[in-house]
Design a protein around this motif. Structure first.
Motif, PDB file in Angstrom:
ATOM      1  N   MET A  50       0.401   1.161  33.782  1.00 34.23           N
ATOM      2  CA  MET A  50       1.085   2.446  33.876  1.00 34.23           C
ATOM      3  C   MET A  50       0.346   3.364  34.847  1.00 34.23           C
ATOM      4  SD  MET A  50       3.595   2.195  31.680  1.00 34.23           S
ATOM      5  CE  MET A  50       3.996   1.015  30.403  1.00 34.23           C
ATOM      6  N   ILE A  51       1.099   4.159  35.561  1.00 36.15           N
ATOM      7  CA  ILE A  51       0.518   5.154  36.462  1.00 36.15           C
ATOM      8  C   ILE A  51       0.849   6.534  35.903  1.00 36.15           C
ATOM      9  CG2 ILE A  51       0.473   6.079  38.808  1.00 36.15           C
ATOM     10  CD1 ILE A  51       1.498   3.357  39.780  1.00 36.15           C
ATOM     11  N   ILE A  52      -0.177   7.345  35.706  1.00 36.37           N
ATOM     12  CA  ILE A  52      -0.002   8.710  35.230  1.00 36.37           C
ATOM     13  C   ILE A  52      -0.487   9.645  36.324  1.00 36.37           C
ATOM     14  CG2 ILE A  52      -0.663  10.403  33.479  1.00 36.37           C
ATOM     15  CD1 ILE A  52      -1.165   7.981  31.596  1.00 36.37           C
ATOM     16  N   VAL A  53       0.370  10.517  36.770  1.00 42.72           N
ATOM     17  CA  VAL A  53       0.021  11.454  37.830  1.00 42.72           C
ATOM     18  C   VAL A  53      -0.284  12.805  37.180  1.00 42.72           C
ATOM     19  CG1 VAL A  53       0.744  12.540  39.980  1.00 42.72           C
ATOM     20  CG2 VAL A  53       1.542  10.225  39.416  1.00 42.72           C
ATOM     21  N   GLY A  54      -1.512  13.267  37.307  1.00 43.06           N
ATOM     22  CA  GLY A  54      -1.917  14.535  36.718  1.00 43.06           C
ATOM     23  C   GLY A  54      -2.931  14.334  35.612  1.00 43.06           C
ATOM     24  N   ALA A  55      -4.044  15.063  35.682  1.00 42.92           N
ATOM     25  CA  ALA A  55      -5.133  14.915  34.716  1.00 42.92           C
ATOM     26  C   ALA A  55      -5.346  16.187  33.921  1.00 42.92           C
ATOM     27  CB  ALA A  55      -6.428  14.510  35.433  1.00 42.92           C
ATOM     28  N   GLY A  56      -4.240  16.844  33.584  1.00 41.31           N
ATOM     29  CA  GLY A  56      -4.315  17.943  32.635  1.00 41.31           C
ATOM     30  C   GLY A  56      -4.270  17.394  31.223  1.00 41.31           C
ATOM     31  N   PRO A  57      -4.194  18.271  30.220  1.00 42.86           N
ATOM     32  CA  PRO A  57      -4.178  17.791  28.832  1.00 42.86           C
ATOM     33  C   PRO A  57      -3.064  16.804  28.523  1.00 42.86           C
ATOM     34  CG  PRO A  57      -4.597  20.156  28.894  1.00 42.86           C
ATOM     35  CD  PRO A  57      -4.256  19.742  30.296  1.00 42.86           C
ATOM     36  N   VAL A  58      -1.869  17.003  29.110  1.00 43.17           N
ATOM     37  CA  VAL A  58      -0.750  16.104  28.808  1.00 43.17           C
ATOM     38  C   VAL A  58      -0.990  14.723  29.405  1.00 43.17           C
ATOM     39  CG1 VAL A  58       1.727  15.710  29.111  1.00 43.17           C
ATOM     40  CG2 VAL A  58       0.884  18.003  28.580  1.00 43.17           C
ATOM     41  N   GLY A  59      -1.391  14.647  30.667  1.00 45.49           N
ATOM     42  CA  GLY A  59      -1.650  13.359  31.294  1.00 45.49           C
ATOM     43  C   GLY A  59      -2.775  12.597  30.629  1.00 45.49           C
TER      44      GLY A  59
ATOM     45  N   PRO B  38      -2.883  -0.703  29.619  1.00 51.07           N
ATOM     46  CA  PRO B  38      -3.769  -0.148  30.640  1.00 51.07           C
ATOM     47  C   PRO B  38      -3.065   0.914  31.474  1.00 51.07           C
ATOM     48  CG  PRO B  38      -2.996  -2.308  31.303  1.00 51.07           C
ATOM     49  CD  PRO B  38      -2.486  -2.088  29.911  1.00 51.07           C
ATOM     50  N   ALA B  39      -3.845   1.847  31.986  1.00 47.62           N
ATOM     51  CA  ALA B  39      -3.258   2.935  32.776  1.00 47.62           C
ATOM     52  C   ALA B  39      -4.265   3.448  33.782  1.00 47.62           C
ATOM     53  CB  ALA B  39      -2.807   4.080  31.863  1.00 47.62           C
ATOM     54  N   VAL B  40      -3.746   4.003  34.864  1.00 49.53           N
ATOM     55  CA  VAL B  40      -4.560   4.743  35.818  1.00 49.53           C
ATOM     56  C   VAL B  40      -4.055   6.178  35.833  1.00 49.53           C
ATOM     57  CG1 VAL B  40      -3.108   4.136  37.802  1.00 49.53           C
ATOM     58  CG2 VAL B  40      -5.470   4.856  38.168  1.00 49.53           C
ATOM     59  N   VAL B  41      -4.981   7.129  35.839  1.00 51.48           N
ATOM     60  CA  VAL B  41      -4.659   8.548  35.923  1.00 51.48           C
ATOM     61  C   VAL B  41      -5.047   9.034  37.316  1.00 51.48           C
ATOM     62  CG1 VAL B  41      -5.052  10.852  34.976  1.00 51.48           C
ATOM     63  CG2 VAL B  41      -5.082   8.850  33.454  1.00 51.48           C
ATOM     64  N   LEU B  42      -4.063   9.492  38.068  1.00 48.55           N
ATOM     65  CA  LEU B  42      -4.324  10.005  39.411  1.00 48.55           C
ATOM     66  C   LEU B  42      -4.621  11.493  39.332  1.00 48.55           C
ATOM     67  CD1 LEU B  42      -1.505   8.135  41.384  1.00 48.55           C
ATOM     68  CD2 LEU B  42      -3.839   7.379  40.854  1.00 48.55           C
ATOM     69  N   ASP B  43      -5.872  11.840  39.546  1.00 50.37           N
ATOM     70  CA  ASP B  43      -6.357  13.218  39.427  1.00 50.37           C
ATOM     71  C   ASP B  43      -6.612  13.751  40.822  1.00 50.37           C
ATOM     72  OD1 ASP B  43      -7.603  15.593  38.865  1.00 50.37           O
ATOM     73  OD2 ASP B  43      -9.240  14.736  37.686  1.00 50.37           O
ATOM     74  N   GLU B  44      -5.851  14.772  41.234  1.00 49.99           N
ATOM     75  CA  GLU B  44      -6.046  15.291  42.581  1.00 49.99           C
ATOM     76  C   GLU B  44      -7.317  16.124  42.691  1.00 49.99           C
ATOM     77  OE1 GLU B  44      -2.543  17.627  43.327  1.00 49.99           O
ATOM     78  OE2 GLU B  44      -3.627  19.482  42.895  1.00 49.99           O
ATOM     79  N   GLY B  45      -7.931  16.467  41.583  1.00 49.67           N
ATOM     80  CA  GLY B  45      -9.155  17.262  41.587  1.00 49.67           C
ATOM     81  C   GLY B  45     -10.411  16.418  41.508  1.00 49.67           C
TER      82      GLY B  45
ATOM     83  N   PRO C 269     -12.001   1.430  28.098  1.00 49.97           N
ATOM     84  CA  PRO C 269     -11.994   0.477  29.224  1.00 49.97           C
ATOM     85  C   PRO C 269     -10.618   0.231  29.817  1.00 49.97           C
ATOM     86  CG  PRO C 269     -12.268  -0.676  27.116  1.00 49.97           C
ATOM     87  CD  PRO C 269     -12.368   0.792  26.824  1.00 49.97           C
ATOM     88  N   LEU C 270      -9.553   0.573  29.112  1.00 49.03           N
ATOM     89  CA  LEU C 270      -8.205   0.305  29.620  1.00 49.03           C
ATOM     90  C   LEU C 270      -7.701   1.395  30.563  1.00 49.03           C
ATOM     91  CD1 LEU C 270      -6.388  -1.127  26.461  1.00 49.03           C
ATOM     92  CD2 LEU C 270      -7.169  -2.373  28.487  1.00 49.03           C
ATOM     93  N   VAL C 271      -8.458   2.484  30.714  1.00 51.23           N
ATOM     94  CA  VAL C 271      -7.989   3.610  31.529  1.00 51.23           C
ATOM     95  C   VAL C 271      -8.963   3.872  32.669  1.00 51.23           C
ATOM     96  CG1 VAL C 271      -7.379   6.053  31.565  1.00 51.23           C
ATOM     97  CG2 VAL C 271      -6.825   4.663  29.555  1.00 51.23           C
ATOM     98  N   LYS C 272      -8.416   4.013  33.865  1.00 51.28           N
ATOM     99  CA  LYS C 272      -9.195   4.425  35.036  1.00 51.28           C
ATOM    100  C   LYS C 272      -8.712   5.787  35.484  1.00 51.28           C
ATOM    101  CE  LYS C 272      -9.889   3.323  39.951  1.00 51.28           C
ATOM    102  NZ  LYS C 272     -11.360   3.478  39.976  1.00 51.28           N
ATOM    103  N   VAL C 273      -9.642   6.725  35.677  1.00 51.33           N
ATOM    104  CA  VAL C 273      -9.310   8.039  36.228  1.00 51.33           C
ATOM    105  C   VAL C 273      -9.739   8.052  37.688  1.00 51.33           C
ATOM    106  CG1 VAL C 273      -9.642  10.530  36.064  1.00 51.33           C
ATOM    107  CG2 VAL C 273      -9.575   9.147  33.974  1.00 51.33           C
TER     108      VAL C 273
END
Length: 543
Positions: A1-10, A23-30, A112-116
């Motif tokens: 899964m791809i999650i765009v945004g690393a605020g509380p909801v993402g 597994p998921a990746v969180v795309l954090d622009e910050g 381990p299943l999540v990459k930020v």
């Protein structure tokens, strides 16, 4: 899964998926951390605070303040008071947003299943039948490949814009001047709404001010600003602080330490669609609300809770379009109803005369609406019910009424788990499994080995094992309004599906099947999880 945004909801969505082995990746622009802003806070209702505590294993009460009570004033008159008992779960929790985000980031650091992926700004999304690809720009452009993508990237959502989804609504419904300060106020631990204070002037304290406590003697104060875009200068804000504190403390020069200030603008907007193929929207990317004390973050967290188990089911068992479509149907309808309630109340509550002069008791009626919004009750604040959900089972022969309506969040009763341990019902949520709860008075005083193979248990255990989705069997001594030996079916996000009178395997199976989106099973698409990721440049390819 791809999650765009690393605020509380993402971040919450990523943790929910990981708890269900997705597994998921969180795309954090910050840069991967939030700067402390004492004036940027959130109020969590009882259900959303419990959700975050389960995910982070952090006692949020130690980092925020759970209100001891609520007081509403109009001029000098106390309109209403609400007292919360010690450790009352219904009391709202007030916490700085950066504290909450840091707790979520810390929990993800051990997952381990999540990459930020920090410093990753999205600029393109491409969908195919078997998956979705997202491109982030930077020193080296990177393509990320996943089964689905969820935009949790805020009001100016890039995901929403790339999918060409309209975001209609109202701009600047309300504006508030905000200050975080350390001071001694006469209602320690209590939140306050003061309308039309007697010291009214032309400053920010003229019409309405709210005070919410934080730890260490810190308070967040919000002043409702008059319509328009007049600049709130530091001098005006400081004058408002002094005027308000003087009025509340009867002191000519109250001591305070100003920590942070800002201006908060409330918009009311609702995305036309929350799903576009394999792309979903959640949180502020899908909706904006916040008038009368309602909190948009609460709704965003409920979005994540609703969507996570459905995405997990699709990832593990193959896509089921009706189940995925139900996310938009359930959540958008509930948020739309809340926005309608707020927009209908605005002209009455913010108007100058009209009903106030001709309807008896109007002032108290207005106060009740404000209280509902601030305390998470009624049409402006309650968590809501998926009463008309497409996942609701129809025409069951054995359903019985209990105090929880179908589609509403379940009451958090104590249950016995399959290993014989006593836990709270909510502790078993968020794992992707359906929950089947047998109401069996007396089981709490007997060792599990004496009743696990007695009475209806063997038949019920066999029925649970035969369900079309993983399910966990629990036993409770009682549940509000539930007859003895009734059986409750609960969704992974804690909403009641149905209550049945006794063990009815056929009805239980039909209810579980409806909860998964109906009887029409789609073929699994193994390439969704197995097709090599195209355009991969930097070791990406997280699903």
């Amino acid at each position: 899964m791809i999650i765009v945004g690393a605020g509380p909801v993402g971040l919450t969505l990523a943790l929910l998926l990981a708890r269900q082995n997705v597994p998921a990746v969180v795309l954090d622009e910050g840069p991967g951390k939030d700067e402390p802003r004492p004036a940027r806070t959130v109020v969590l209702r009882e259900d959303t605070a419990a959700l975050l505590e389960r995910l982070t294993s952090v006692a949020l009460d130690e980092h925020g303040v759970r209100w001891a009570g609520w007081r509403s004033l109009r001029r000098k008159q106390v309109m209403s008071e609400v007292a919360f008992g010690e450790a009352d779960p219904a009391a709202p929790l007030h916490i700085a947003q950066h504290v909450l985000t840091n707790a979520l980031r810390a929990a993800l650091a051990d997952e381990p299943l999540v990459k930020v992926a920090v410093d990753s700004r999205l600029d393109a999304v491409e969908q195919e039948r078997s998956g979705v690809s997202a491109h982030t720009r930077g020193a080296r452009g990177t393509w990320w490949r996943g089964s689905y993508l969820v935009g949790c990237d805020g009001p100016r959502s890039t995901v929403r814009k790339l999918q060409d989804i309209r975001f209609p609504g109202r701009t600047a419904v309300e504006r508030h001047a905000v200050a975080a300060l350390r001071a001694e106020l006469p209602w320690e631990g209590h939140a306050l709404l003061h309308r039309m204070p007697p010291w009214r002037s032309s400053g920010p304290s003229a019409g309405e001010v709210t005070a919410r406590p934080l730890p260490d003697g810190v308070w967040r104060l919000d002043w409702l600003l008059p319509p328009g875009k007049d600049l709130v200068t530091p001098e005006i804000l400081v004058a408002g602080v002094r005027e308000t504190l003087t009025g509340w403390t009867d002191s000519s020069a109250p001591a305070y330490e100003l920590l942070d200030t800002g201006v908060h603008t409330v918009h009311h907007r609702l995305a036309r669609r929350w799903r576009a193929g394999r792309v979903f929207l959640a949180g502020d990317a899908a909706h904006l609300l916040g008038a009368f004390g309602t909190q948009g973050l609460d709704e965003g967290l409920r979005d994540a809770d609703n969507l996570a188990w459905k995405l997990a089911a699709a990832w593990h068992h193959g896509p089921h379009e009706a189940l995925l479509d139900s996310y938009q149907t359930e959540r958008r309808a509930l948020v739309a109803a809340r926005l309608r309630a707020a927009d209908q109340a605005l002209p009455v509550l913010r108007g100058g005369g009209g009903l106030r002069g001709i309807v008896p008791g109007t002032a108290r009626g207005h106060d009740a609406l404000f209280t509902d919004g601030h305390l998470g009750r009624g049409p402006l604040g309650a968590s809501g019910t998926y009463a008309d959900s497409p996942l609701a089972p129809r025409h069951l022969q054995a359903d019985v009424p209990v105090d929880t309506p179908p589609g509403a969040p379940v009451t958090d009763v104590r249950v016995t788990a399959e290993d014989g341990s006593f836990v709270q019902l909510r502790d078993r949520l968020g794992r992707g499994a359906l929950l089947v709860v047998l109401i069996a008075p007396g089981t709490g005083v007997w060792d599990r080995k004496h009743w696990v193979s007695a009475g209806v248990m063997p038949r019920l255990a066999a029925a649970v094992a035969a369900l079309p989705h993983p399910a966990e069997l629990l036993v409770a001594e009682s549940y509000p309004g539930a007859p003895a030996h009734s059986v409750l079916l609960v969704r992974p996000d804690g909403h009641l599906v149905t209550a049945l009178s006794g063990v009815r395997p056929a009805d239980l199976y039909a209810a579980a099947e409806a909860t998964l989106g109906g009887t029409a099973r789609e073929e699994r698409q193994e390439e969704t999880r197995e097709e090599p990721a195209p355009k991969e440049e930097a070791g990406s390819g997280v699903r």
